[in-house]
Design a protein around this motif. Structure first.
Motif, mmCIF file in Angstrom:
data_model
loop_
_atom_site.group_PDB
_atom_site.id
_atom_site.type_symbol
_atom_site.label_atom_id
_atom_site.label_comp_id
_atom_site.label_asym_id
_atom_site.label_seq_id
_atom_site.Cartn_x
_atom_site.Cartn_y
_atom_site.Cartn_z
ATOM 1 N N ARG A 140 -29.169 9.139 4.876
ATOM 2 C CA ARG A 140 -27.924 9.377 4.125
ATOM 3 C C ARG A 140 -26.941 10.225 4.916
ATOM 4 O O ARG A 140 -25.763 10.232 4.633
ATOM 5 N N ASP A 141 -27.429 10.948 5.907
ATOM 6 C CA ASP A 141 -26.523 11.779 6.707
ATOM 7 C C ASP A 141 -26.183 11.158 8.060
ATOM 8 O O ASP A 141 -25.523 11.790 8.880
ATOM 9 N N ALA A 142 -26.648 9.941 8.287
ATOM 10 C CA ALA A 142 -26.317 9.283 9.562
ATOM 11 C C ALA A 142 -24.866 8.816 9.506
ATOM 12 O O ALA A 142 -24.397 8.355 8.462
ATOM 13 N N ASP B 62 -16.368 7.502 7.771
ATOM 14 C CA ASP B 62 -16.926 8.613 6.993
ATOM 15 C C ASP B 62 -15.792 9.383 6.312
ATOM 16 O O ASP B 62 -15.161 8.855 5.425
ATOM 17 N N GLY B 63 -15.512 10.574 6.719
ATOM 18 C CA GLY B 63 -14.456 11.356 6.063
ATOM 19 C C GLY B 63 -14.747 11.533 4.577
ATOM 20 O O GLY B 63 -15.903 11.546 4.153
ATOM 21 N N ALA C 251 -27.565 -2.921 11.147
ATOM 22 C CA ALA C 251 -27.418 -3.863 10.035
ATOM 23 C C ALA C 251 -27.077 -3.116 8.744
ATOM 24 O O ALA C 251 -26.463 -3.688 7.836
ATOM 25 N N ASP C 252 -27.460 -1.844 8.659
ATOM 26 C CA ASP C 252 -27.162 -1.048 7.461
ATOM 27 C C ASP C 252 -25.931 -0.153 7.665
ATOM 28 O O ASP C 252 -25.721 0.803 6.914
ATOM 29 N N SER D 4 -28.108 7.619 14.558
ATOM 30 C CA SER D 4 -29.085 8.169 13.604
ATOM 31 C C SER D 4 -28.594 9.511 13.065
ATOM 32 O O SER D 4 -27.576 10.044 13.513
ATOM 33 N N ARG D 5 -29.347 10.086 12.157
ATOM 34 C CA ARG D 5 -28.946 11.379 11.578
ATOM 35 C C ARG D 5 -28.919 12.481 12.635
ATOM 36 O O ARG D 5 -28.292 13.512 12.443
#
Ligand SMILES: NC(=O)c1ccc[n+]([C@@H]2O[C@H](COP(=O)([O-])OP(=O)(O)OC[C@H]3O[C@@H](n4cnc5c(N)ncnc54)[C@H](OP(=O)(O)O)[C@@H]3O)[C@@H](O)[C@H]2O)c1
Ligand SMILES: Nc1nc(=O)c(N)c(NC[C@H](O)[C@H](O)[C@H](O)COP(=O)(O)O)[nH]1
Length: 226
Positions: A183-185, A190-191, A11-12, A17-18
């Protein structure tokens, strides 16, 4: 070539996961929907990050769909494609088995030994780009090999690159009923990220599947017949 990007997010907006190991966000209905898209595709692509994290096989799972492909004179499974600039795909990766044709897209920077290892494993090595795989050149090379419908299953680095190069026609996102955070998941795209020229999407459909929601988008500015 028609390029369809499909992924499942929490949902986010996270793909995993990270820890970047495989996380099943989709339920059975969504995995079956993805299987149907695979069955209609000439090839299914992922980045090497997904190969290292998930070791996907990318084959069609439903036997009736496999039989339909064979009945139509198509290969049992779509080809597999991995974007892998330096040849980091392990030679025992599931997508290097003999179930289907596999294209490893590498850059000129890929060591000769890795290219030979992929060829020995039965894959076709395609060089596109100098330091990193050039998405436009890579897709042109696939089109030359008869690939007209390409399904891209991730991950976030590859998806961003394809949007950045203006190559995506269609996006489907399954949003599952969970929150991953971090924050790193990895996220859907991305990029480096966009600061301007954001790709614009047109909503084509919304559907409830399992305990989540499927969103279908067309990418604006792409010819409908590509
Ligand atoms: N939920 C989902 O639907 C879903 C789907 C797929 C993956 N995942 C998850 O996503 C994570 C992996 O995603 P990721 O973003 O790390 O990896 P990725 O997008 O699968 O692969 C990224 C790698 O591909 C290579 N690459 C080659 N050419 C590229 C190009 N032009 N643009 C971008 N990358 C290129 C790069 O490595 P080189 O520089 O070495 O070439 C890059 O680091 C895993 O946790 C996996 O479980 C989730
Ligand atoms: N649609 C989808 N929902 C998910 O919850 C999830 N984690 C993935 N992840 C995509 C990734 O590439 C998977 O590794 C392949 O879906 C595995 O494919 P195989 O069964 O090995 O053919 N894809």
């Amino acid at each position: 070539m028609h390029v369809h990007v499909n992924a499942a997010t929490s949902a986010d907006g996270k793909l995993a996961s990270r820890e970047r190991s495989q996380l099943r966000i989709s339920g059975p209905e969504d995995f079956d929907r993805v299987d149907a898209i695979r069955a209609e595709s000439d090839a299914v692509a992922v980045g090497v990050g997904t190969v290292l994290a998930d070791d996907p096989s990318l084959t069609v799972k439903d036997e009736d769909r496999v039989a339909d492909r064979e009945g139509d004179g198509r290969p049992s499974h779509p080809a597999r494609v991995v974007f892998d600039s330096r040849g980091r795909t392990p030679t025992d990766a599931a997508l290097l088995d003999d179930a289907a044709t596999t294209y490893v897209l590498v850059a000129e920077a890929a060591p000769e030994g890795r290219r030979e290892a992929f060829a020995s494993a039965g894959a076709e090595v395609v060089v596109a780009g100098s330091d990193r795989v050039d998405p436009s050149a890579g897709l042109d090379a696939l089109a030359d090999r008869g690939i007209d419908r390409l399904l891209v299953e991730g991950g976030g680095e590859l998806i961003f690159s394809l949007f950045e190069a203006g190559l995506v026609d269609e996006l489907t996102v399954y949003v599952g009923a969970t929150v991953v955070g971090g924050r790193d998941a990895p996220t859907l795209a991305d990029g480096e990220g966009f600061v301007e020229g954001f790709p614009e999407l047109s909503l084509d459909g919304v559907e409830r599947l399992d305990d989540g929601v499927l969103l279908r988008w067309a990418v604006d500015g792409r010819p409908a017949d590509e």
